[in-house]
Every structure is written in structure tokens, then in C-alpha cells.
Design a protein around this motif. Sequence first.
Motif, short mmCIF file in Angstrom:
data_model
loop_
_atom_site.label_atom_id
_atom_site.label_comp_id
_atom_site.label_asym_id
_atom_site.label_seq_id
_atom_site.Cartn_x
_atom_site.Cartn_y
_atom_site.Cartn_z
N SER A 96 62.11 34.27 43.57
CA SER A 96 60.71 34.64 43.78
C SER A 96 60.07 34.99 42.44
CB SER A 96 60.58 35.83 44.73
OG SER A 96 59.22 36.24 44.83
N SER A 97 58.85 34.54 42.24
CA SER A 97 58.13 34.85 41.00
C SER A 97 57.63 36.28 40.98
CB SER A 97 56.94 33.90 40.82
OG SER A 97 56.04 34.02 41.91
N LEU A 98 57.55 36.93 42.15
CA LEU A 98 57.12 38.33 42.28
C LEU A 98 55.76 38.60 41.66
CD1 LEU A 98 60.52 40.13 41.50
CD2 LEU A 98 59.57 39.55 43.74
N VAL A 99 54.85 37.64 41.83
CA VAL A 99 53.52 37.80 41.24
C VAL A 99 52.46 38.18 42.28
CG1 VAL A 99 53.98 36.27 39.30
CG2 VAL A 99 52.99 35.33 41.40
N ASN B 85 55.91 41.73 45.43
CA ASN B 85 56.22 42.64 44.32
C ASN B 85 56.26 44.10 44.76
OD1 ASN B 85 53.49 43.03 44.72
ND2 ASN B 85 52.86 42.08 42.80
N ASN C 14 66.23 34.45 39.04
CA ASN C 14 65.10 33.53 39.09
C ASN C 14 65.09 32.73 37.79
OD1 ASN C 14 62.65 32.74 40.62
ND2 ASN C 14 61.57 33.46 38.81
N GLU D 27 61.10 34.24 34.04
CA GLU D 27 60.92 35.68 34.02
C GLU D 27 59.93 36.10 35.10
OE1 GLU D 27 59.74 36.90 30.14
OE2 GLU D 27 61.64 36.32 29.19
N THR D 28 60.08 37.34 35.58
CA THR D 28 59.14 37.88 36.56
C THR D 28 58.53 39.17 36.02
OG1 THR D 28 60.51 39.48 37.79
CG2 THR D 28 60.84 37.13 38.29
N ASP E 262 61.04 42.17 35.87
CA ASP E 262 62.31 42.12 35.13
C ASP E 262 62.58 43.42 34.38
OD1 ASP E 262 62.60 39.57 36.04
OD2 ASP E 262 62.64 38.60 34.07
N THR F 212 69.14 41.05 35.50
CA THR F 212 68.24 39.90 35.53
C THR F 212 69.01 38.67 35.08
OG1 THR F 212 67.48 40.38 33.27
CG2 THR F 212 66.15 41.24 35.07
N HIS G 284 68.37 34.46 34.57
CA HIS G 284 67.46 33.32 34.58
C HIS G 284 68.28 32.03 34.57
CE1 HIS G 284 64.73 36.45 32.58
NE2 HIS G 284 64.40 36.36 33.86
#
Length: 244
Positions: free
Chosen positions: A187-190, A195, A212, A215-216, A219, A225, A227
Motif C-alpha cells: 500500500s502506498s499509504l497516501v 494511512n 512496499n 517509499e511511503t 516509513d 521497512t 522496498h
Amino acid sequence: MNYEEKAKELARLVRAGDVVIFSGAGLSTESGLQDFRSKNGIWAHADPARLASVGALECNYDEFLEFYKARLYVPDEVKPNIGHKIVAKWEKEGCVKGVITQNIDRLHQRAGSVNVWELHGSLEPIKCHSCGKPGSNEDFLAGTPCKYCGGHLRPSVVLFGEMLPQRALEAADELSGSCKTFIVLGSSLVVSPANYFPRQAKMHGAKLAIVNLEETPLDGIADITVHEGIGAFLSDTEKYMRQQ
């Protein structure tokens, strides 16, 4: 921590139990489905507010139907990948107590996960937008009207302009506030509430791991974390679980 140390630490956390999984489109890309927000994702070539909205369903059904047929409907040959299968295995073993997902493809359930909460609904079952009665996949894909009232058939996804399902939100809030480890997969968590739930877990003392490719924004508060590819990293984590 290097990659190996991260896999070993996550293995230790998973073995300790009380784990919640939060999955996004990046998990399903490893099954061959497109994600949404990357430069080659679905939203890079389509306007979601126009095509995946209540307005499109009600006023521009042909375009709505073609969008879901071409972009989002999951063909039978798309199968759960190793990431889905490992998550289901961990749940069966009692390590994972629930899955919160942004995905609408039901690949978690097809892999064997049971306690799955879908924040954005799912592609099935098909139902009538007007009367709510069930329809068939075949009728939806053919553009056939509802046999009960003549209304438009639709998947059970949450469209732009609709509220997220209350039961799923409540379950996700409870899970994230009571777990010991919260693992984000793909998930980009944007956007909210994606989020919110990792922050909720951290606020209540849980360890946070984010796996992911990119980066989110969260992080910086994560304990782990990664990537890298989700399937490969979870496979390595599973390997170290068996060694501990």
C-alpha cells in the motif's frame, strides 16, 4: 538492519502472534493485476472520479461497464500469489488474527484467509444498483439489465461518491488498536483511511512493518521497512520462522 535481519525480525514478530495484515494493490500486482497509483497504474490512464463513480454508473453506464470489464474484473486465470498464501498460512497457524484490505479482488479469500475486512468492497457479488437484488457475473459482463427491475447491475465495490462500509471500518479500527504487530503489504499509504490504521497500531504500542516497492509517507515511523517484492520477502520470513 539489512534485508536478512529484517526478515529474521519479522519472523520473530509473526511467531509471537497477534499480527494484523493490511494489504493494498501492490500485493495483487504479483498476481498480474494492475495497481492504481504508480506511473503505469490504472489511474494513470483513467479518471476515477469520472469512470468509477456513482455518477458514471447512473448517467454513463456504457462507459462505466467498459471500464470495469477492461480494467478491474478479475479473470479466472488470475490466482493468489505466494504472498496471499503465506498470509493465509499464518492465519491458519494462529499468528495472524485478521486481514484489512484495500483490494477488491478477493484473492485473500481464494488463498484461504478467513477473517478479511474489505474497506473498498469487492467485485463480487454482482447486484442491482436500483433494487439491490443479486445478479450474475455473466449478465453484468454482457450489460444485461436487472431481471427484477431493469436497473443497472454493478459490482459490490465502493464507488467514488459512496461511503466506506461501516462494519469493515469498525473491525479495522478494533484490529489495528489491539494487535502487537501491524504489517503493511503493498500500500502506498497516501490516502485515508489507509494511512490511519498503521498510525493507530503504533499509537497503541504495536510494531509496524511496511513492505512496499516504493517509499511511503509512514516509513519514518515504521520499525521495519522493506522496498522489495512482497512474495520474496514473505517467503524469506517464512523460512526464518521455521528455523527459530
